[in-house]
Design a protein around this motif. Structure first.
Motif, PDB file in Angstrom:
ATOM      1  N   LEU A  58       0.801  -1.226   0.000  1.00 33.12           N
ATOM      2  CA  LEU A  58       0.000   0.000   0.000  1.00 33.12           C
ATOM      3  C   LEU A  58       0.833   1.275   0.000  1.00 33.12           C
ATOM      4  O   LEU A  58       0.298   2.364   0.190  1.00 33.12           O
ATOM      5  CB  LEU A  58      -0.948   0.006   1.202  1.00 33.12           C
ATOM      6  CG  LEU A  58      -2.109  -0.986   1.142  1.00 33.12           C
ATOM      7  CD1 LEU A  58      -3.069  -0.761   2.297  1.00 33.12           C
ATOM      8  CD2 LEU A  58      -2.860  -0.888  -0.184  1.00 33.12           C
ATOM      9  N   ASN A  59       2.126   1.164  -0.204  1.00 37.27           N
ATOM     10  CA  ASN A  59       2.960   2.351  -0.355  1.00 37.27           C
ATOM     11  C   ASN A  59       3.096   2.651  -1.843  1.00 37.27           C
ATOM     12  O   ASN A  59       3.597   1.835  -2.619  1.00 37.27           O
ATOM     13  CB  ASN A  59       4.342   2.126   0.268  1.00 37.27           C
ATOM     14  CG  ASN A  59       5.113   3.428   0.425  1.00 37.27           C
ATOM     15  OD1 ASN A  59       4.977   4.355  -0.372  1.00 37.27           O
ATOM     16  ND2 ASN A  59       5.929   3.500   1.465  1.00 37.27           N
ATOM     17  N   ARG A  60       2.634   3.827  -2.270  1.00 41.66           N
ATOM     18  CA  ARG A  60       2.648   4.170  -3.692  1.00 41.66           C
ATOM     19  C   ARG A  60       4.075   4.271  -4.238  1.00 41.66           C
ATOM     20  O   ARG A  60       4.280   4.232  -5.453  1.00 41.66           O
ATOM     21  CB  ARG A  60       1.902   5.491  -3.908  1.00 41.66           C
ATOM     22  CG  ARG A  60       0.409   5.409  -3.658  1.00 41.66           C
ATOM     23  CD  ARG A  60      -0.321   4.672  -4.754  1.00 41.66           C
ATOM     24  NE  ARG A  60      -0.319   5.425  -5.988  1.00 41.66           N
ATOM     25  CZ  ARG A  60      -1.254   6.327  -6.323  1.00 41.66           C
ATOM     26  NH1 ARG A  60      -2.258   6.570  -5.493  1.00 41.66           N
ATOM     27  NH2 ARG A  60      -1.200   6.968  -7.466  1.00 41.66           N
ATOM     28  N   PHE A  61       5.072   4.404  -3.356  1.00 46.81           N
ATOM     29  CA  PHE A  61       6.462   4.472  -3.801  1.00 46.81           C
ATOM     30  C   PHE A  61       7.149   3.105  -3.746  1.00 46.81           C
ATOM     31  O   PHE A  61       8.371   3.029  -3.863  1.00 46.81           O
ATOM     32  CB  PHE A  61       7.235   5.484  -2.958  1.00 46.81           C
ATOM     33  CG  PHE A  61       6.885   6.915  -3.270  1.00 46.81           C
ATOM     34  CD1 PHE A  61       6.055   7.228  -4.331  1.00 46.81           C
ATOM     35  CD2 PHE A  61       7.379   7.946  -2.501  1.00 46.81           C
ATOM     36  CE1 PHE A  61       5.721   8.544  -4.621  1.00 46.81           C
ATOM     37  CE2 PHE A  61       7.048   9.264  -2.780  1.00 46.81           C
ATOM     38  CZ  PHE A  61       6.222   9.562  -3.847  1.00 46.81           C
ATOM     39  N   ARG A  62       6.376   2.037  -3.562  1.00 43.97           N
ATOM     40  CA  ARG A  62       6.977   0.697  -3.534  1.00 43.97           C
ATOM     41  C   ARG A  62       7.584   0.329  -4.882  1.00 43.97           C
ATOM     42  O   ARG A  62       8.417  -0.577  -4.970  1.00 43.97           O
ATOM     43  CB  ARG A  62       5.927  -0.337  -3.155  1.00 43.97           C
ATOM     44  CG  ARG A  62       4.838  -0.556  -4.211  1.00 43.97           C
ATOM     45  CD  ARG A  62       3.891  -1.669  -3.817  1.00 43.97           C
ATOM     46  NE  ARG A  62       2.775  -1.805  -4.741  1.00 43.97           N
ATOM     47  CZ  ARG A  62       2.808  -2.526  -5.856  1.00 43.97           C
ATOM     48  NH1 ARG A  62       3.917  -3.169  -6.190  1.00 43.97           N
ATOM     49  NH2 ARG A  62       1.742  -2.625  -6.637  1.00 43.97           N
TER      50      ARG A  62
END
Length: 799
Positions: free
Chosen positions: A753-757
């Motif tokens: 759920l981290n958009r920067f993953r």
């Protein structure tokens, strides 16, 4: 020798009486225990007297509102609860074994010559799942964002953009479906964005409560998933001036936080109270286990002021807060071309190396949020209380791209590429009637007027939004009944009008929506230890302006988002069933839920990414579908011994597209968390000491359609954490100290759920140090002080 013979005779006599009881009567080994709690705000009521009529058994509650009466013969008794300023409660109760009974007295306001006792109207219980963070959980989370605080609740996660922006997610839903009430006012800003975290200073919160499940009847259309209640410390009601200072440090990012609060009340004007609070935070580039994240620092400064004048019949409170922050946006998420973007997706480390720095450069966000609130109440005789609330909020958001303008003179001005200004006025008028014949409820009206403007490049248009609503809720319960019922209904009218340029002409499409929300619920106590909650309801939500008109680069999320003007309002039908089992040592909560959506608005990744003049970015479109979200949350708290505690939490969610039976993307994976805690004996130089270890396991989110995202879901991960805390008595105060360690083993992982993953691992090991120092500037002169009464000798109080 005589003492030994006396004790020996007593033992023999005890054995004889016990054996005789097997034939004659039951042994008096039953006990009664529980708490006495203010039914309005959940605060413990110390020095309440609990007595069993017709016997000499009784107890006085301690400072935590707890009591225990031992040596009761099994049977049915009249149990009496009395507390100063409250109506006496008399219950008929069957006592067998260890029986728990909590009392919820109703306060009333009484005015004496020299003493003012101000009471509150009791709140009914909710048939929804409701969790309030403990004082220890709040203490351990000091210095973190509001989103990270609520992750302590099972079923609540966050959607992140890097390490500094966290947005609460309840049962897979966030943004316009999760309502945050800041000091009783719905938080209004640019909260529609995935990377627009709540502009709230968590140090304001003295109590943080998460209510899972649709609350649209009471709070309006944005509460379709749940409500987060951020309540500051109540204004001081006793003479004196005091406060506390909080100091927090984090090793990762070398972040430091200082926050202070002071409040006061004067004996000459006891109705007048005030409070002031402020926070400063500064952090640099955070560190993944093997590298720094470039431009990931944060700078924040906030303050709030509050004052109130309260009497028995009427009162008014005024509150003002300001939140200011600069947030660096990880430069590794802003890629110049499609080839490098694909390389970034596949690389194990960011393409751009970095070192530690406190400097916040481009790209970054600058945010200012102001809240002004005034609230007045008037007691309408013996019938109830009228409350009027007005609030104004102003939100300024400046977004700076990675690259400066090529024109040096323009670049020197350092203007943002995008600027939003949103102003919101909210007003609520509610009348709450006191409980009569088992019924207690509220009727009210609510209104919102909101205007948003932008400058710079286009992403969403200017718009106006107006909302008008009327609602009614009722609750029924009797002290003699194990059943409690609630029901409510609300009508909302929403008007939205956008203003944008098309072919050098301003067009202003207008959208009007109206609909009804309803809710019914029940709470049934099967036994004194086992309680069941059921809730069913229907809620709706109009599409937001961003969902209708987004068109371009969403700077903070490093993504291109495209809206759809043809979206229809969402409608959800929800059901929840919860069970709660609680004894003196064990507490078990199991919450099951199902949300059925028609016209579920959904942000879907669309392949391939988009190449713009500002770089290459993932692309997402707003679409609509039928959706089903089904899941369960589990919480177990077990006091194994007087010093050893175990807490276990789990949450699972299954979210499907009901049209295709495929799973939905961007939904939280299954989570499991276990915490073991050991509490130390109080020593000469410390008290309330404890040490705890936590194991958090998050599974891989494999429930996604194939080739539906720019990168496959990352692997699951396991994290270890450690907490140590204790109080150091200093005079009449106690300094609270704490040390915490997250990601103890410095594991490398990525969260789904981290958009920067797509570009980087999560933060590595982080050690925190906490210090809370209370202080008193002015202590009141007291004529007398109430001291605890012994619990073994109170028969003269109850006869």
């Amino acid at each position: 020798m005589q003492v030994f013979l006396a004790r020996f005779s007593a033992v023999i006599l005890g054995i004889f009486l016990t054996a005789s009881s097997l034939f004659a009567q039951r042994a008096c080994t039953a006990s009664l225990y529980g708490k006495t709690v203010d039914d309005h705000n959940g605060e413990p009521l110390s020095y309440s007297v609990i007595s069993i009529a017709g016997t000499d058994k009784g107890a006085v509650t301690d400072e935590n509102g707890a009591y225990r009466i031992e040596g009761i013969c099994p049977g049915t008794y009249k149990v009496v609860c009395t507390h100063i300023g409250c109506d006496t409660l008399i219950l008929r109760l069957k006592i067998t074994g260890a029986t728990r009974k909590d009392f919820f007295p109703e306060h009333h306001a009484e005015m004496l010559d020299d003493v003012s006792i101000v009471g509150r109207i009791p709140d009914a219980q909710s048939s929804r799942s409701e969790t309030t963070l403990t004082e220890q959980e709040l203490e351990e989370s000091k210095g973190k964002t509001l989103g990270d605080l609520v992750k302590a609740v099972s079923g609540v996660t966050t959607i992140n953009n890097g390490s500094s922006i966290a947005k609460p997610v309840i049962h897979g839903m966030h943004s316009n479906r999760v309502l945050i009430l800041n000091n009783g006012v719905r938080q209004e800003g640019q909260q529609w964005g995935n990377e627009h975290g709540p502009e709230i200073d968590p140090f304001i919160a003295d109590q943080l409560t998460v209510v899972k499940g649709a609350n649209s009847v009471r709070y309006g259309t944005d509460a379709i998933a749940g409500v987060i209640l951020v309540n500051p410390r109540p204004l001081r009601d006793s003479a004196g001036i005091g406060g506390e200072v909080n100091l927090v440090g984090f090793s990762n990012g070398r972040q430091g936080v200082v926050s202070a609060m002071v409040d006061g009340n004067f004996a000459r004007v006891p109705a007048l109270s005030w409070r002031a609070q402020g926070t400063f935070k500064r952090g640099g580039n955070v560190h993944a286990p093997t590298y720094f994240l470039d431009n990931s620092g944060i700078r924040e400064y906030n303050f709030s002021l509050a004052g109130g004048y309260r009497t028995r019949k009427a009162g008014v409170e005024i509150f003002y807060s300001q939140f200011n922050t600069d947030i660096g946006i990880f430069t590794g998420a802003h890629i110049g071309n499609l080839t490098d973007l694909q390389r970034a997706f596949e690389a194990e480390e960011p393409l751009l190396p970095a070192d530690f720095s406190y400097e916040i450069g481009r790209p970054y966000q600058r945010i200012e949020h102001e809240l002004f609130k005034t609230e007045g109440y008037l007691r309408t005789g013996l019938l109830g209380k009228m409350t009027l609330t007005y609030a104004r909020q102003y939100n300024l958001r400046l977004e700076y791209d990675k690259d400066e303008p090529r024109n040096d003179s323009i670049a020197a001005l350092n203007r943002p590429e995008l600027q939003f200004e949103i102003t919101t006025h909210t007003a609520n008028l509610a009348w709450e009637h006191y409980r009569r014949h088992g019924f207690k409820g509220t009727i009210g009206i609510a209104g919102i007027h909101q205007g948003n403007t932008y400058a710079g490049r286009y992403f969403i248009p200017n718009f106006l939004k107006s909302v008008a609503g009327i609602f009614i809720t009722e609750n029924w319960k009797l002290d003699s009944s194990r059943l409690e019922l609630e029901a409510g209904a609300r009508f909302d009218y929403v008007d939205q009008q956008a203003f944008r340029w098309e072919n050098n002409v301003i067009v202003s499409p207008e959208f009007s929506y109206q609909n009804i929300s309803w809710n019914v619920g029940a709470i049934y106590s099967l036994t004194d230890q086992l309680k069941v909650r059921f809730n069913a309801g229907s809620a709706w939500r109009p599409p937001g302006i961003n969902e209708l008109f987004s068109d371009g680069l969403h700077h903070g999320a490093a993504a291109v988002e495209i809206g759809d003007e043809n979206l229809d309002p969402e409608r959800s039908t929800s059901f929840s069933l919860s069970g709660e089992y609680q004894t003196e040592r064990l507490q078990l909560n199991v919450d099951g839920y199902h949300h059925h959506f028609s016209n579920f608005v959904y942000l879907v990744p669309v392949l391939p990414p988009t190449l713009t003049i500002r770089g290459a970015f993932p692309t997402l479109h707003y679409k609509q579908l039928r959706a089903g979200l089904t899941g369960a949350d589990f919480t177990l708290r077990w006091r194994i011994t007087d010093r050893v505690n175990w807490t276990s939490k789990a949450s699972m969610l299954r979210a499907r597209n009901l049209d295709t039976e495929e799973f939905l993307v961007q939904m939280p994976a299954d989570r499991f968390e276990n915490t073991f805690e050991y509490r130390f004996k109080d020593g000469k130089f410390w008290r309330n000491g404890y040490i705890s270890g936590t194991v958090l396991g998050v599974l891989r989110q494999w429930r996604v359609p194939p080739n539906s995202d720019f990168a496959p879901p990352p692997a699951g991960y396991t994290l270890l954490g450690l907490q140590l805390g204790f109080d150091v008595p200093v005079g009449q105060q106690a300094i609270t100290c704490g040390v915490g360690m997250s990601n103890l083993l410095n594991a490398s992982y990525r969260d789904y759920l981290n958009r920067f993953r797509y570009y980087t691992n999560e933060m590595g090991r982080n050690i925190s140090f906490r210090l809370t120092v209370p202080f008193a500037i002015l202590r009141p002169k007291t004529k007398s002080q109430l001291s605890p009464l012994p619990s073994k000798s109170i028969s003269h109080l109850t006869q």
